[in-house]
Design a protein around this motif. Sequence first.
Motif, PDB file in Angstrom:
ATOM      1  N   ALA B  17       9.534  14.665 -63.748  1.00  0.00           N
ATOM      2  CA  ALA B  17      10.175  13.937 -62.646  1.00  0.00           C
ATOM      3  C   ALA B  17      11.457  13.252 -63.093  1.00  0.00           C
ATOM      4  CB  ALA B  17       9.204  12.909 -62.079  1.00  0.00           C
ATOM      5  N   PHE B  18      11.602  13.067 -64.391  1.00  0.00           N
ATOM      6  CA  PHE B  18      12.773  12.363 -64.915  1.00  0.00           C
ATOM      7  C   PHE B  18      13.675  13.271 -65.753  1.00  0.00           C
ATOM      8  CE2 PHE B  18       9.895   9.110 -63.701  1.00  0.00           C
ATOM      9  CZ  PHE B  18      10.678   8.033 -63.340  1.00  0.00           C
ATOM     10  N   LYS B  20      15.901  15.809 -64.901  1.00  0.00           N
ATOM     11  CA  LYS B  20      17.286  15.937 -64.440  1.00  0.00           C
ATOM     12  C   LYS B  20      18.057  14.628 -64.693  1.00  0.00           C
ATOM     13  CE  LYS B  20      19.440  16.957 -60.132  1.00  0.00           C
ATOM     14  NZ  LYS B  20      19.188  16.993 -58.720  1.00  0.00           N
ATOM     15  N   TYR B  21      17.375  13.537 -64.426  1.00  0.00           N
ATOM     16  CA  TYR B  21      17.939  12.199 -64.616  1.00  0.00           C
ATOM     17  C   TYR B  21      18.328  11.974 -66.083  1.00  0.00           C
ATOM     18  CZ  TYR B  21      16.726   7.227 -65.684  1.00  0.00           C
ATOM     19  OH  TYR B  21      16.657   5.950 -66.159  1.00  0.00           O
ATOM     20  N   LEU B  25      22.105  11.503 -67.534  1.00  0.00           N
ATOM     21  CA  LEU B  25      22.565  10.304 -68.262  1.00  0.00           C
ATOM     22  C   LEU B  25      23.141  10.683 -69.621  1.00  0.00           C
ATOM     23  CD1 LEU B  25      19.846   7.589 -67.530  1.00  0.00           C
ATOM     24  CD2 LEU B  25      22.115   7.798 -66.538  1.00  0.00           C
ATOM     25  N   MET B  28      26.581  11.946 -69.082  1.00  0.00           N
ATOM     26  CA  MET B  28      27.503  10.847 -68.795  1.00  0.00           C
ATOM     27  C   MET B  28      27.855  10.060 -70.055  1.00  0.00           C
ATOM     28  SD  MET B  28      26.133   9.186 -65.283  1.00  0.00           S
ATOM     29  CE  MET B  28      26.432   9.985 -63.705  1.00  0.00           C
TER      30      MET B  28
END
Lengths: 371, 71
Positions: B17-18, B20-21, B25, B28
């Motif tokens: 669930a995390f 892609k996040y 990050l 970035m």
Amino acid sequence: MDRAAPARARQFGVVDSLSNIFEVFDLYYEKGWTDGLPIYPPTEAAVNAMLRYTDRARDEVVAIIPPKNGAATVEKIAINAVMAGCRPEYLPVLITAVEIMVRPEYNLYGRQTTTHPGAHLLIINGPIRHELDVNCKHNVFGHGWRANATMGRALRLILINVAGNKPGVTDMATHGHPGKYSYCMGEDEEGSPWQPFHVERGLAPETSAVTLFCAEAPHNVNDQVSKTPEMYLGSAASTMATLGGNGLYRSALRGEQGLVITSESAKWIADFGWSKDDVRNYIYEHARKPLRELRDRGAWGKSPLPKFIDANDDNAMVPIVGQAENILVFVAGGHQRHMNALLTAGYSMSVTQAITFKDGTPIRSVQDFVA
Amino acid sequence: MFFERRGIPTATFVTHAFDKYARGLCRMQGMEALPIVVIPHPIAALPRENLRQKVRAVSAELRTALTRRPD
């Protein structure tokens, strides 16, 4: 940390007339540049009008904002302020807020990317509250005041457009809270029996200041009946030390928890001879739960307990912060004896700074910039 | 990212669930090659043995993350 180049804002060929306003909103929404609400088009004229209220250069970088490490230039802050519906004279507040939100103790990278529902509460102190008509009283967290509604919103738009904030992509807040649209209050200094918040932090009363405090949604504490400060603040302490709050499990970390008291209640408490420190100490001592209630639930085991808590003593009373100073007390709100608890994730420290000219001298008035 | 920048190999666990996040990050922050090991969501409140099973299933990836030099 990699620093993005402070690019000059791009321009679009949209005719500056009212009939195109929906087209502008649709375009900005589709590009992901809004919070979902309509924006005011940041035309060159509107941005230039905003830029009169600063003595900094248009392309000066005020801060590099995580997680995208975007460069918040003065111009980009002004553009987002226009979009949010700010009046030009609000700009000095926003420049100050952007400058302080990247201080290490504020932990913005963590605050921006966490699942916890924290929003950046902008707290305004000093004479600028009157100049900008910042609401400090009735419905202080609610609607109805342009300054409160749009300055908080501008900060959110800056985070979206400069810092890369995007729900479910970089901002993983499980639920978030309505303050992520705008979260801004003034302190009711005139109604307070105690020193204003910015004076507590070493600034002069006549200096205008901005504080950022990353907090959950305000949680009301209703106590119309208690006859002593102990009973009354006991209601606040109970609300602040809830099993689902982060504080009880994070009090060994550097964090703060806040309480907003109305002028009416603050004066009533002060009439018993209580100082703001007395309030803070009382909350610190009483916003606690016995260790046995915390074990194996909430955020148990994810952070150490404070050193002064014996982990083998089931009856040890665990606080919500490591020391009394980390209970923040603000005076704001309308009549009656409601209070509001401002609970936090427990690992961010608020930051306060005077609103100044570029050379660091505090402004006396926002009109100083255009005089 | 803090440790990797100091030359200490890491393997960052995230649940899917995390995923892609976490990768977003890293991009970035200029650390696109940071090794991320993905395990099935959720993990909170899982019995210890179930959690161990999820981690065992990715042990090869974990070893690679800690020992292979990023491309």
